[in-house]
Design an enzyme around this catalytic site. Structure first.
Site, short mmCIF file in Angstrom:
data_model
loop_
_atom_site.label_atom_id
_atom_site.label_comp_id
_atom_site.label_asym_id
_atom_site.label_seq_id
_atom_site.Cartn_x
_atom_site.Cartn_y
_atom_site.Cartn_z
N HIS A 1 -0.16 6.90 3.76
CA HIS A 1 1.24 6.56 4.06
C HIS A 1 2.17 7.55 3.36
CE1 HIS A 1 0.03 2.79 5.80
NE2 HIS A 1 -0.53 2.38 4.69
N ASN B 1 2.32 -3.80 7.64
CA ASN B 1 3.09 -4.51 6.62
C ASN B 1 3.96 -3.56 5.81
OD1 ASN B 1 2.45 -7.41 6.52
ND2 ASN B 1 0.37 -6.63 6.50
N ALA C 1 0.81 -1.22 0.00
CA ALA C 1 0.00 0.00 0.00
C ALA C 1 0.84 1.28 0.00
CB ALA C 1 -0.92 -0.02 1.22
#
Ligand SMILES: NC(=O)c1ccc[n+]([C@@H]2O[C@H](COP(=O)([O-])OP(=O)(O)OC[C@H]3O[C@@H](n4cnc5c(N)ncnc54)[C@H](O)[C@@H]3O)[C@@H](O)[C@H]2O)c1
Length: 271
Positions: A222, A192, A124
């Protein structure tokens, strides 16, 4: 005619079925799902029923035996085991639960000894291309700043241990700041991306992670900041959740499809 790549999927929750359907829709001339497994067998059966390739529902060991490529989309608790067993059997393997690979030495030598490949999709985040390209000139600093709605952190060991009341957070609040190594233990289900960034860059002990709970956020965001001999780069990724699992960013599943495309395709674009 080129050989059809036989794929086994471990974990039939959200990412597993998205990948399996992409194999049928996009790569049917080059790959097929031959086996699926899930700790909840009903989920594996349900996925198998939906696929034209009629994959077998099998335990892990048999799944590995039937596959050329094993794809794990299950849990960090088993991802290293899946890598080890797949490579021991001489099979390639793709891992989604990347947190489970941190602190495991010799992944590279394990794979190269058996002439196997271990694939880790970007998940992601964006920026791994630049980070990898920049590495030969030396990387000074890698920082991941993750912003999430407070309740997206609910149940994380760190939140429980520190007794953080997520419902009382009314403005942007840094709830965690530390190394990626610490972050993966503190937020095992949410992080992750920190593990992927660590493996691609300067390792989990040196990669910095900040987790910010922000009630204004509707999406997981992010930000990656890298500094080194090449200069500086920053990327910001605003993720929408996957259909079916609000904890999994859709881009994570899509990046696995792109990795698969790189495996079965003939042209590779990007670092
Ligand atoms: N790499 C990334 O950027 C990224 C992003 C999101 C999620 N993930 C990880 O990918 C994995 C799959 O994500 P998801 O959204 O599909 O999760 P999910 O919870 O929707 O599905 C996981 C499935 O795996 C099964 N499972 C759990 N333990 C198992 C075991 N020991 N053996 C077999 N099956 C097992 C569950 O029953 C479930 O059906 C998770 O570990 C998640 O943390 C990675």
């Amino acid at each position: 005619m080129a050989k059809i790549l036989k794929i086994g999927i471990v974990g039939c929750g959200t990412i597993g079925p998205i990948l399996a359907k992409a194999v049928e829709k996009k790569f049917s001339s080059k790959a097929k799902v031959v086996a699926v497994c899930d700790i909840e067998k009903a989920k594996a059966r349900q996925l198998a029923k939906k696929l034209k390739s009629s994959p077998s529902v099998t335990p892990l060991k048999k799944l590995i035996g039937k596959s050329d490529l094993v794809i794990e989309a299950a849990s960090a608790a088993i991802s290293f085991d899946v890598v080890k067993k797949s490579i021991q059997a001489g099979k390639d393997v793709m891992i989604m639960s990347v947190g489970g690979l941190l602190g495991r030495p010799a992944l590279n030598s394990m794979a190269s000894k058996k002439n196997c490949r271990l694939y880790i999709p970007s998940g992601a985040i964006c920026g791994l291309d630049g980070l990898k390209g920049a590495s030969p000139a030396g990387i000074k600093q890698v920082t991941l700043t993750t912003r999430k709605p407070p309740m997206a952190l609910d149940g994380a060991p760190y939140i429980l241990k520190k007794r953080i009341n997520l419902k009382s957070i009314k403005k942007e609040t840094v709830v965690f700041s530390g190394s990626a190594k610490e972050a993966t233990k503190a937020f095992p289900k949410n992080i992750n991306v920190a593990a992927i960034l660590s493996l691609a860059g300067i390792g989990a002990a040196k990669t910095r992670v900040r987790i910010i709970a922000d009630p204004r956020m509707k999406r997981n965001v992010h930000q990656v900041d890298v500094e080194g001999g090449f200069g500086r780069l920053s990327t910001r990724t605003e993720n929408v959740p996957s259909p079916g699992n609000p904890k999994t960013s859709y881009l994570a599943a899509l990046s696995a499809i792109a990795t698969l495309e790189g495996i079965v395709g003939s042209v590779k674009i990007g670092t």
